[in-house]
Design an enzyme around this catalytic site. Structure first.
Site, PDB file in Angstrom:
ATOM      1  N   LYS A  68      33.965 -10.238   6.837  1.00 33.52           N
ATOM      2  CA  LYS A  68      35.162  -9.985   6.038  1.00 33.52           C
ATOM      3  C   LYS A  68      35.607  -8.530   6.211  1.00 33.52           C
ATOM      4  CE  LYS A  68      32.581  -8.633   1.895  1.00 33.52           C
ATOM      5  NZ  LYS A  68      32.410  -8.827   0.442  1.00 33.52           N
ATOM      6  N   HIS A  90      25.769 -15.021  -6.186  1.00 29.19           N
ATOM      7  CA  HIS A  90      25.751 -13.659  -5.639  1.00 29.19           C
ATOM      8  C   HIS A  90      25.039 -12.733  -6.615  1.00 29.19           C
ATOM      9  CE1 HIS A  90      26.989 -10.758  -2.688  1.00 29.19           C
ATOM     10  NE2 HIS A  90      27.655 -10.024  -3.558  1.00 29.19           N
ATOM     11  N   ARG A 139      31.606 -12.292 -11.983  1.00 29.82           N
ATOM     12  CA  ARG A 139      32.772 -12.091 -11.126  1.00 29.82           C
ATOM     13  C   ARG A 139      33.246 -13.495 -10.750  1.00 29.82           C
ATOM     14  NH1 ARG A 139      32.014  -8.462  -5.786  1.00 29.82           N
ATOM     15  NH2 ARG A 139      31.207 -10.456  -5.029  1.00 29.82           N
ATOM     16  N   CYS A 142      44.258  15.944   4.860  1.00 28.04           N
ATOM     17  CA  CYS A 142      45.674  15.597   4.928  1.00 28.04           C
ATOM     18  C   CYS A 142      45.830  14.155   5.411  1.00 28.04           C
ATOM     19  CB  CYS A 142      46.397  16.540   5.883  1.00 28.04           C
ATOM     20  SG  CYS A 142      46.141  18.292   5.528  1.00 28.04           S
ATOM     21  N   MET A 143      47.041  13.665   5.452  1.00 26.12           N
ATOM     22  CA  MET A 143      47.266  12.289   5.888  1.00 26.12           C
ATOM     23  C   MET A 143      46.809  12.073   7.330  1.00 26.12           C
ATOM     24  SD  MET A 143      50.748   9.989   5.991  1.00 26.12           S
ATOM     25  CE  MET A 143      50.954   9.974   4.219  1.00 26.12           C
ATOM     26  N   ASP A 144      47.030  13.086   8.189  1.00 27.61           N
ATOM     27  CA  ASP A 144      46.777  12.914   9.613  1.00 27.61           C
ATOM     28  C   ASP A 144      45.793  13.915  10.193  1.00 27.61           C
ATOM     29  OD1 ASP A 144      49.286  11.175   9.702  1.00 27.61           O
ATOM     30  OD2 ASP A 144      50.130  13.119   9.171  1.00 27.61           O
ATOM     31  N   TYR A 181      46.697  22.144   2.414  1.00 33.18           N
ATOM     32  CA  TYR A 181      47.540  22.062   1.218  1.00 33.18           C
ATOM     33  C   TYR A 181      46.858  22.658  -0.008  1.00 33.18           C
ATOM     34  CZ  TYR A 181      50.604  18.824   3.733  1.00 33.18           C
ATOM     35  OH  TYR A 181      51.472  18.260   4.630  1.00 33.18           O
ATOM     36  N   ARG A 184      23.070 -14.178   3.530  1.00 36.47           N
ATOM     37  CA  ARG A 184      24.379 -13.653   3.900  1.00 36.47           C
ATOM     38  C   ARG A 184      24.241 -12.151   4.181  1.00 36.47           C
ATOM     39  NH1 ARG A 184      25.307 -16.210  -1.019  1.00 36.47           N
ATOM     40  NH2 ARG A 184      25.890 -14.202  -1.933  1.00 36.47           N
TER      41      ARG A 184
END
Length: 375
Positions: A33, A163, A131, A308-310, A261, A219
């Site tokens: 998954k 689980h 759950r 930062c983002m990148d 930043y 699993r």
């Protein structure tokens, strides 16, 4: 290589599956998954099957159908099934479906009617995770209805499962309590004529530490990817993922310079800063700001200031660093580079989250150890 990439060692996946198979007499379900925990669902599934896994765990119906579309015919279980899904597509594709309520069973039965063949079902009991799964009070009517649907030829009750909540904490009292509840649930199912081929409750942690919880199937998720589900324990697993990039630019700056930043980091002395083109859009946790470890040339440096983002910036001190040098965020640790566990500790999270984050389409995934396909 590209400016940034994730490398996945499929031989490590095979090695880990072989190790896990050697610790149990039960079958092994390779849980793929979340795009194979960020490693790539289809290549990982094929490698796991090549190493002897007999089942695949795909979580969502869409994931299971993607495995089928890739030509994989091994048993696949999908368990996160919200109301209104096209379950008939799963039945047609021979996908095993998890059922935890009368309403869910009714949808599966309707799907079986639609395609004219029985649905393969795993009935889930909630033994204490609170759950997914049917509560103990709802279990008898569920298995009774499932038994009727099976007698009518609409479903095949292939499995009963649950689980663990705390299997990653060996000795936690909930583990034995859940096993007791699972035994009760199996007995109730048996009284209604549900005698599943596969009973399963063990995740990676239980597969490695609780052989009494193995039943017919374990699993294995995080352990298959070479990461320990119990941070304090080394089971001989080999991490399969390496995240790395080339230094974009390196520059010498004086003391007192704010970095990234907000200027949350200020250079304490003259130093070399190295910019690495990976950021939170690529999987680097923003929580690693000011702390994430990155290796360049065998030396480990820390992220200076905010992620930062990148991009991230490293304070490399007086270590010679140049544009194009290889920066390794994490890997198996063979050459002293940080590991996913190191990143998890710095970020206050778990190794699962670190590797799963690096499934971004912006960062190419490269595979070592690819072989012929397996169905």
């Amino acid at each position: 290589m590209w400016p940034a990439e994730v490398r996945v060692d499929l031989d490590a996946i095979r090695q880990n599956v072989t190790l896990l198979r050697g610790r149990t007499a039960a079958g092994v379900m390779a849980v793929v998954k979340g795009d194979g925990y960020g490693h790539g669902m289809v290549p990982v599934a094929r490698a796991a099957l090549e190493a002897g896994a007999t089942w695949l765990g795909a979580c969502t119906l869409a994931e299971a159908l993607e495995l089928r579309a890739a030509g994989i015919s091994a048993p696949v279980l999908a368990w996160l099934l919200t109301p209104g899904l096209p379950l008939h597509e799963g039945v047609e594709a021979d996908v095993d479906l998890s059922v935890a309520s009368l309403a869910g069973l009714a949808e599966v039965v309707a799907a079986a009617h639609r395609v004219g063949r029985p649905a393969r079902v795993h009935l889930k009991i909630d033994t204490g995770l609170n759950r997914g799964g049917a509560l103990a009070a709802d279990w008898p009517p569920l298995v009774e209805a499932a038994a009727k649907a099976q007698a009518d030829g609409l479903i095949e009750a292939v499995g009963v499962w649950s689980h663990f909540a705390c299997a990653d904490e060996p000795g936690h009292p909930s583990i034995d309590a859940q096993l007791e509840q699972f035994a009760v649930a199996l007995a109730v199912a048996g009284r209604f004529g549900i005698n599943p081929k596969v009973r399963h409750i063990a995740n990676s942690a239980a597969a490695l530490t609780r052989p009494d919880a193995h039943f017919d199937l374990v699993r294995t998720g995080i352990a298959m990817y070479g990461l320990s589900p119990i941070p304090s324990r080394d089971f001989g697993l080999r991490p399969a993922m390496t995240a790395r990039a080339r230094v974009l630019i390196a520059k010498r700056v004086p003391a007192g310079q704010g970095v990234s930043y907000g200027h949350t980091y200020v250079t304490p002395k003259e130093t070399t800063l190295a910019v690495v083109p990976l950021g939170y859009a690529d999987g680097v946790p923003r929580a690693a700001s000011g702390a994430g470890p990155v290796a360049i040339g065998g030396r480990v440096h820390r992220i200076a200031g905010r992620v930062c983002m990148d991009q991230i910036v490293l304070d490399c001190g007086d270590t010679p660093v140049a544009a194009g040098d290889l920066a390794v965020l994490f890997g198996p640790g063979d050459d002293g580079e940080p590991t996913a566990d190191d990143w998890a500790r710095v970020c206050g999270t778990i190794n699962y989250e670190i590797v799963t984050r690096f499934g971004s389409a912006r960062v190419p995934r490269r595979y070592d150890g690819e072989r012929s396909t397996v169905g």
